[in-house]
Design an enzyme around this catalytic site. Structure first.
Site, PDB file in Angstrom:
ATOM      1  N   CYS A  99      -9.994   2.557   0.407  1.00 41.71           N
ATOM      2  CA  CYS A  99     -10.235   1.119   0.445  1.00 41.71           C
ATOM      3  C   CYS A  99     -11.439   0.825  -0.434  1.00 41.71           C
ATOM      4  O   CYS A  99     -12.492   1.443  -0.280  1.00 41.71           O
ATOM      5  CB  CYS A  99     -10.507   0.699   1.884  1.00 41.71           C
ATOM      6  SG  CYS A  99     -11.038  -1.007   2.038  1.00 41.71           S
ATOM      7  N   CYS A 103     -11.836  -6.866  -1.773  1.00 39.52           N
ATOM      8  CA  CYS A 103     -10.837  -7.929  -1.655  1.00 39.52           C
ATOM      9  C   CYS A 103     -11.170  -8.911  -0.542  1.00 39.52           C
ATOM     10  O   CYS A 103     -10.793 -10.074  -0.625  1.00 39.52           O
ATOM     11  CB  CYS A 103      -9.444  -7.343  -1.448  1.00 39.52           C
ATOM     12  SG  CYS A 103      -9.356  -6.255  -0.046  1.00 39.52           S
ATOM     13  N   THR A 190     -15.648  -3.229   6.852  1.00 33.77           N
ATOM     14  CA  THR A 190     -15.472  -2.095   5.951  1.00 33.77           C
ATOM     15  C   THR A 190     -16.481  -2.101   4.813  1.00 33.77           C
ATOM     16  O   THR A 190     -17.065  -1.080   4.469  1.00 33.77           O
ATOM     17  CB  THR A 190     -14.048  -2.127   5.357  1.00 33.77           C
ATOM     18  OG1 THR A 190     -13.130  -2.325   6.420  1.00 33.77           O
ATOM     19  CG2 THR A 190     -13.724  -0.839   4.646  1.00 33.77           C
ATOM     20  N   GLU A 257     -16.959   1.973   8.062  1.00 35.01           N
ATOM     21  CA  GLU A 257     -16.866   0.747   8.849  1.00 35.01           C
ATOM     22  C   GLU A 257     -18.207   0.551   9.530  1.00 35.01           C
ATOM     23  O   GLU A 257     -18.886   1.519   9.858  1.00 35.01           O
ATOM     24  CB  GLU A 257     -15.783   0.873   9.938  1.00 35.01           C
ATOM     25  CG  GLU A 257     -14.424   1.308   9.441  1.00 35.01           C
ATOM     26  CD  GLU A 257     -13.580   0.161   8.908  1.00 35.01           C
ATOM     27  OE1 GLU A 257     -13.944  -1.001   9.183  1.00 35.01           O
ATOM     28  OE2 GLU A 257     -12.574   0.419   8.230  1.00 35.01           O
ATOM     29  N   HIS A 292      -5.141 -11.913   2.813  1.00 33.73           N
ATOM     30  CA  HIS A 292      -5.507 -10.523   3.062  1.00 33.73           C
ATOM     31  C   HIS A 292      -4.262  -9.681   3.378  1.00 33.73           C
ATOM     32  O   HIS A 292      -4.239  -8.482   3.094  1.00 33.73           O
ATOM     33  CB  HIS A 292      -6.524 -10.469   4.193  1.00 33.73           C
ATOM     34  CG  HIS A 292      -7.396  -9.264   4.113  1.00 33.73           C
ATOM     35  ND1 HIS A 292      -7.887  -8.779   2.925  1.00 33.73           N
ATOM     36  CD2 HIS A 292      -7.855  -8.416   5.071  1.00 33.73           C
ATOM     37  CE1 HIS A 292      -8.605  -7.704   3.159  1.00 33.73           C
ATOM     38  NE2 HIS A 292      -8.598  -7.450   4.440  1.00 33.73           N
ATOM     39  N   TYR A 296      -2.646  -6.074   1.100  1.00 35.10           N
ATOM     40  CA  TYR A 296      -2.149  -4.756   1.498  1.00 35.10           C
ATOM     41  C   TYR A 296      -0.893  -4.339   0.735  1.00 35.10           C
ATOM     42  O   TYR A 296      -0.540  -3.161   0.713  1.00 35.10           O
ATOM     43  CB  TYR A 296      -1.891  -4.735   3.009  1.00 35.10           C
ATOM     44  CG  TYR A 296      -3.157  -4.529   3.792  1.00 35.10           C
ATOM     45  CD1 TYR A 296      -4.064  -5.575   3.974  1.00 35.10           C
ATOM     46  CD2 TYR A 296      -3.481  -3.289   4.321  1.00 35.10           C
ATOM     47  CE1 TYR A 296      -5.235  -5.397   4.672  1.00 35.10           C
ATOM     48  CE2 TYR A 296      -4.657  -3.096   5.024  1.00 35.10           C
ATOM     49  CZ  TYR A 296      -5.528  -4.149   5.198  1.00 35.10           C
ATOM     50  OH  TYR A 296      -6.703  -3.955   5.888  1.00 35.10           O
ATOM     51  N   CYS A 299      -3.174  -2.699  -2.498  1.00 35.25           N
ATOM     52  CA  CYS A 299      -4.124  -1.579  -2.354  1.00 35.25           C
ATOM     53  C   CYS A 299      -3.463  -0.345  -1.754  1.00 35.25           C
ATOM     54  O   CYS A 299      -3.622   0.760  -2.259  1.00 35.25           O
ATOM     55  CB  CYS A 299      -5.343  -2.010  -1.552  1.00 35.25           C
ATOM     56  SG  CYS A 299      -4.995  -2.540   0.136  1.00 35.25           S
ATOM     57  N   GLU A 455      -6.229   1.482   9.178  1.00 33.08           N
ATOM     58  CA  GLU A 455      -6.505   0.205   8.518  1.00 33.08           C
ATOM     59  C   GLU A 455      -5.207  -0.508   8.130  1.00 33.08           C
ATOM     60  O   GLU A 455      -5.130  -1.738   8.187  1.00 33.08           O
ATOM     61  CB  GLU A 455      -7.361   0.477   7.279  1.00 33.08           C
ATOM     62  CG  GLU A 455      -8.020  -0.755   6.701  1.00 33.08           C
ATOM     63  CD  GLU A 455      -8.897  -0.368   5.525  1.00 33.08           C
ATOM     64  OE1 GLU A 455      -9.912   0.319   5.754  1.00 33.08           O
ATOM     65  OE2 GLU A 455      -8.567  -0.738   4.389  1.00 33.08           O
TER      66      GLU A 455
END
Lengths: 490, 490, 490, 490
Positions: A99, A103, A190, A257, A292, A296, A299, A455
């Site tokens: 990650c 974003c 994160t 995190e 968001h 996904y 990424c 995640e």
């Protein structure tokens, strides 16, 4: 304007970010071996923006300033921008297998931009103006901003105002002439430690009783009263082993995190973007979550590409690459990964302009995207573990592979024994085989599994959150009418 | 220019198409109750083009003539056109809950257009010019064309030229000065009977030995030597029952399949688009299959919409719509259906121009799309059957629901008994309940199941065909490099 | 004692069973082409009992009479008996590829036997004695009995007594000195028409208000006031086509469903096994459902065996049997099918004696068994359709394959054309290929799909019914204690 | 006779087992924090045998000596014994949530016992007598024996004798009058370090050229020339943190893997059970693998029970236990887990006696069992991660939860802050919540994930190994005959 990766690192050093871990305050967290891999992921988003072959994906022309900005700081101006966002994320995933954290800021910018516009229109506030100024500042300085939404939430059966401890949702503690004082925390953050700034949003739709919890604002990472507590993860301390490299699987990149605590933090008026207009909390959440969930589809697909490549290499190294079942599993992994990508691209291509002028994704398809992300990476990992073989979790440490301790009857060293028995096909050295298996260990059940699996499950909302949205957006009544028409029901 | 549905029906009457079924030649096949529902689906593609609310989806401006044409006859000029194609197909699926057959022509036009351009460029032939003239004729007359690819194939382990019977693949039997004579057959032809014209393509990549089989051309449906044998399907004869309506589930629309035999058919030179240039057979197949695999991300999604609506109605009618497991199953059906749509949209949005100027879909994503279509409709059907309940397959015929035969001790008629015992919630009459359950029967295991299930499996190529393409397009070597970079392997 | 199949057929002729279909009373239903295949399945259960190689599975020594009885009429005396039940069912499934209907009686016998014992013990009634005498009669005459449970149920949100029409659940209308009069109906009755007797049970757990609905009893099929309405199914009338054979796929065997109406039927006291003791309705339902959910781990596995064999033959005939993906799909089908069998065997092996002395299955595992049956047959069918290829649903009728109508330019008949173009590998004739594809059509989406798919879904209770039982039987609290112990929580 | 757990620990101390880890020889490996949890699992198998409530499962009467022995050392005498084996394993899984390692010995005993009987019968050797004496010794001393099969294998495309390094498969290096000298290694050995003895078997079927590799024998763990290299696992060093408890999730139990090197080890004649009779290598492998695939239908089910309980507790603690989707996920986890159990029970109930007299499982069903184990635990874990929520991987370390470092503006300690923000429902303390989430972290992606996931995948053979056996045992030809009969093909 556009910082290099190294400049980014240096910019972090100037911040007085407070980080606690293992009962201590970590002063030089920037060079801390557990934290640095996560910073390196963000650094990659700066470096790639300078790479000519990626400049179209990684940068954009700001509609606010007319300048070239990192796309992570950009307001989407078209469906093309939305698709490029997804492709940029796939690229960053491919380059880090982790990650890369930036974003959430981008998704927050776009959600706050359009929502504040609509709030101001209805309430006569000046949040949109505040935000535009703020975003110019971010763009001009190429900052990374942690878009933060999730509160601790306490008892999930209770509304914010009904919690025993009022701080379990972040809230306005005091309203002053020049600003507000906020209190509470954001968890599962994160990118918080690696960010220059924080852009805080409410965590859910709220009613009148919860209006003190309906608050959005920005502040720097080292504002007074703000500190972070580092979360621990699978295999975290392996990164602290001397000469850690091979056993890490992914030496340079990783995730982290943190809990971000707001211990009576003062926010000046020009950094406030929502303040008690509770009826807009839901809109802000839905838009941020929508963007968001789109993310996904980019990424994790990039990370998936690396996993597929690693599994294919493991098969090569094991001498099993000709087996039809291996080939078929690689096809299945590719198929699942590209299905996720389809969802990311589709919700982008079906985007539309907001009242404020930036582009919104298709909400139904973005939720469908994320829902698939809560499933397919788990199957991709399962297939990768299948192809890798058991060695992934039974090999000795790299210390053993390098040890000159004599263990054999004829004086063979531990290194010789390990290299002897873990040799496989001619296409690789034993160390190379170990490297690829350790990478798979890391992504399947090591520290990177947090980013790739858990995640994927909970980031941008847990699976049930998407199902609620799919139910809401699915327009079941229109579908009933279609069926009545076909079946001959008046 | 644009025919109405009724004009289309009349245009069919003027054709001398030869159709055989159940051992007989069917002269008035247009009004035959087993065939007409399938014609009605095509008719819908004509009628919708006149509906103002759909005109943007259903029509386009021809790049060849500058005139407005039905989109089914259009060469895609942009990714927008590609996305609109998918949306048009979803719409047609929603309006018919069936296969509407016209996409094979559209997909063939686009594939032949770009391929002939490249053949001519390399071979100095005039196929592209031939084809452009032909397509103008099609557009100007708003014709429906059966794009036909699949040969009988005989023993699948043998190449065309190695078959015992040379006719098991369609081939050039004779070359004359003014044209060619072709012989063979195309099978699984869904829209052949309802088409004005046939556009024939080879069925697979071919080598030098198979060059007589590398042939593409067009001819009208009633050309001398061409005839069709009607395939039988689940519940086909139910359509022939007197007053057939409720028991059909979908009274007006349906599908069909035929074997199209070419018994020494003469093709004049200006209708020939490929003739022995075997090295282009593969390209033509791949492009047509690519477009056609995209198509399934639209049409089956539209049918899925109707199924979801019907399942939701069945739950309402059963009085079970409040149960959380029912709601969750409807969400899952929606999720799966929209995932297919994402794939259809994504391969469109990622399209690119060919050398000839029309737009090609993203080949990898189109194959991923179709691969999902070989899976999700089966699960959607399973969930629909779950929600519907067993009544779907155990209810008496509608004759019984209308019979005044006395059966009860107190003189109750069969109709009264049926209506009494199959009554459910207040939200519907028993007949309405029966209608929706019969629709589900039809789509799950009746005649429409052929279109929704088996066609989803095998149409545009069986699952393994997509897997081969996914393997080829997945660029596994680039992914290996990504993994090496991350794992630290030089 | 043990009837032959032919004797069974003759015994049906002596019954005055009333059957309505398509608005008519069917007098000679025994030889009706739509009904006979279903009767033949029951006939098989009689014939196999005389086959020496199956005598151990198909018969047992009655604990009531000491005589050899058909196992379908037996009270299980051990876990061995329970396992043999499952194996007998697998055998019957293999021999008919259909539902053979006789297990509902067996399952009802065992449930009523143990439940009446416990009712009598608590309530001082004589139901058990009644039932034992009844079962001796059944065993001595080798009768087939329809164990019937499912009521029409009307609005599923309402209890029996709260329905607008009291008859939507079968109930006691009148209590007389010598017996009771019952009214209502049972629906989805697979074996009702082919049965000599009916053994009626309540459909769900009931409260005090519903006590008139808590009734269990037996009566012959031709008792006054009882009649049946035939349900229609996919492809039902295909069976009525002249010379129906190849197109049926399974010429000899099939299924059917009926609504059984009780129009004020008188039941004498000695045939009553529950009468208003509502608190035992739940126990009876749970036990019958438990046995019946076990059954599906046998019968559908037997059908699955035939499907796997047919798919393997289709691959052979297509010349595709060497392809690794085909082999892998056959393995997957086998794996899924045997998993179902494992569940059937396991709930049997873990059986235990009831208070009355017969053996009960493990309730949790039987529900797990049935839950898997609501999933895996759908996937088995999907894989079978994949292997079969599209021809399964596009081939002309067998009439065409036999027609001497001239259709070709050189006088070829329709039969010649069909046989020419549908020829495949050398290992079969075209007709053999058609036979196996028609069998697959029939089981995947023809009339047998009702038995293999929809019945797998809803027979013995819909999926959610099993989930409720799994939740209840899963002992989640004990599992929480295990977790606390491991995690160190006091 | 039956050792207590403590006696077992003491017995290990007397052994001179050689263990290398992280480049060092670990002398007191028994008390090493990374190794001890794994030893504790074995200890549990000793302790439970003394617990009166488990004595029927945990012990048996030896058919060799007539004495009571731990069931792990028993030769199965009936299908009851086989089922009890599975139940014993489920129990041990529930008590440790880990692999307890002792089944490989049991499975090896039963496989070697029956295979040596058949070798001797054919070859006139005395292996069976050797083995019976050896097993008496094991039973009389209640030893734990590592049944070891898997060789390093080098290039998987090459046979043992064709490998570049002959040692990549364990082989007979020298034959002497009094015994043999063996050389090579066994990898992935879970219980090797904790075992008193090793029982070595060949790893695959072998031809004449490989006869030096066809060798089976036993030796003590500290025989000269034998040493082990410890494999590293996810989160392994977390066990070495000071006061490690909460963060471990499962403080007391765990797993481990080692490479066992045979550096010219001498084996006396009476401990040899196979020596060059290569034609029996396959039989031995198949039988051992069969038993061991059965085992997974017990042990992993026990671990699954704990995971389900933990997920249910996590839902309680989060205050989410009333949500219908949570309940449904717990049902699904239970359903999957019990399906695995069904497979374990079924292959046991369908067992049969070998020529030697002990009982063999049903080979097809045991392979089906293991195949499901390569799938369902992954889905169980996915659902557990879903229910747990993201906190599982984002919470600070327990050091932070106990730290009195002042971090707040009003002097709040780090411990206070952590406990404040991670508080949830009233039903638990924050530490209890952390405990259950850490347990889930451990099993999903920590060190126990190796045992629950990767071992489920590869232990007892990787998925493809079972598919090969399913193909071989599935009797596809008989199924084809069934289909021909039904379809009317002669």
């Amino acid at each position: 304007m556009l910082m290099t990766g190294d400049q980014y690192i240096e910019s972090l050093r100037k911040l007085g970010t407070r980080v606690y871990m293992f009962g201590e305050k970590i002063d030089n967290w920037i060079d801390h071996p557990m934290i640095r891999p996560s910073i390196n992921c963000v650094k990659m988003t700066y470096d790639l923006a300078h790479d000519p072959q990626y400049v179209d994906l990684m940068t954009a022309k700001s509609n606010l300033t007319g300048e070239t900005v990192n796309r992570f700081g950009h307001l989407h101006q078209s469906t093309d921008d939305l698709r490029k966002k997804v492709k940029m994320q796939r690229l960053c995933g491919q380059k880090t297998a982790s990650c890369f954290q930036r974003c959430v800021g981008m998704d927050a910018f776009n959600a706050v931009f359009s929502t504040t516009f609509e709030i101001d229109k209805k309430c006569g506030t000046k949040y949109h103006e505040n935000f535009v100024e703020y975003l110019k500042y971010v763009q001009n300085n190429d900052l990374i901003v942690d878009g933060a939404m999730t509160d601790p939430k306490g008892d999930r059966g209770l509304a914010p105002h009904a919690q025993k401890d009022p701080d379990l949702f972040l809230h306005i503690k005091e309203k002053r002439e020049d600003g507000i004082v906020v209190r509470g925390a954001k968890c599962h953050q994160t990118g918080s430690i690696n960010s220059h700034e924080h852009l805080i949003m409410p965590t859910q739709a709220m009613g009148e009783d919860d209006k003190a919890y309906a608050v959005a604002f920005a502040c720097p990472s080292d504002v007074e009263g703000l500190y972070m507590v580092y979360g621990r993860q699978s295999c975290d301390t392996r990164k602290m082993e001397p000469n850690a490299d091979v056993d890490l699987g992914n030496k340079n990149f990783g995730g982290q995190e943190a809990l971000v605590v707001f211990d009576d933090v003062f926010i000046p008026n020009d950094r406030i973007f929502l303040c008690e207009e509770h009826e807009f909390a839901g809109m802000l959440v839905e838009r941020f979550a929508g963007y968001h969930r789109q993310s996904y589809g980019g990424c994790k697909v990039g990370v998936g590409d690396v996993i597929i490549g690693a599994a294919a290499l493991a098969a090569d190294y094991n001498g099993a690459n000709k087996a039809s079942h291996i080939k078929d599993k690689l096809i299945e992994m590719t198929h699942l990964n590209e299905t996720l990508y389809c969802c990311g691209i589709a919700c982008s291509a079906e985007g539309y302009p907001t009242e404020a002028g930036n582009y919104q994704i298709d909400l139904l398809l973005a939720n469908v995207c994320k829902q698939n992300v809560t499933r397919f990476p788990y199957e991709i990992v399962r297939l990768a573990e299948d192809i890798a073989g058991g060695l992934m979790v039974t090999m000795p440490s790299s210390i053993d592979f390098n040890s000159d301790l004599e263990v054999g009857r004829n004086g063979e060293t531990l290194a010789e024994v390990c290299n002897k028995f873990y040799a496989a096909s001619d296409t690789c050295t034993t160390i190379e085989r170990m490297r690829i298996l350790r990478f798979l260990e890391n992504i399947c059940l090591g520290s990177s599994a947090v980013g790739y699996r858990t995640e994927s499950m909970h980031g941008a909302g847990s699976p049930q959150a998407q199902r609620i949205m799919i139910a809401r957006q699915g327009n079941i009544n229109a579908k009933k009418e279609l069926a009545k028409e076909i079946a001959g029901i008046k």
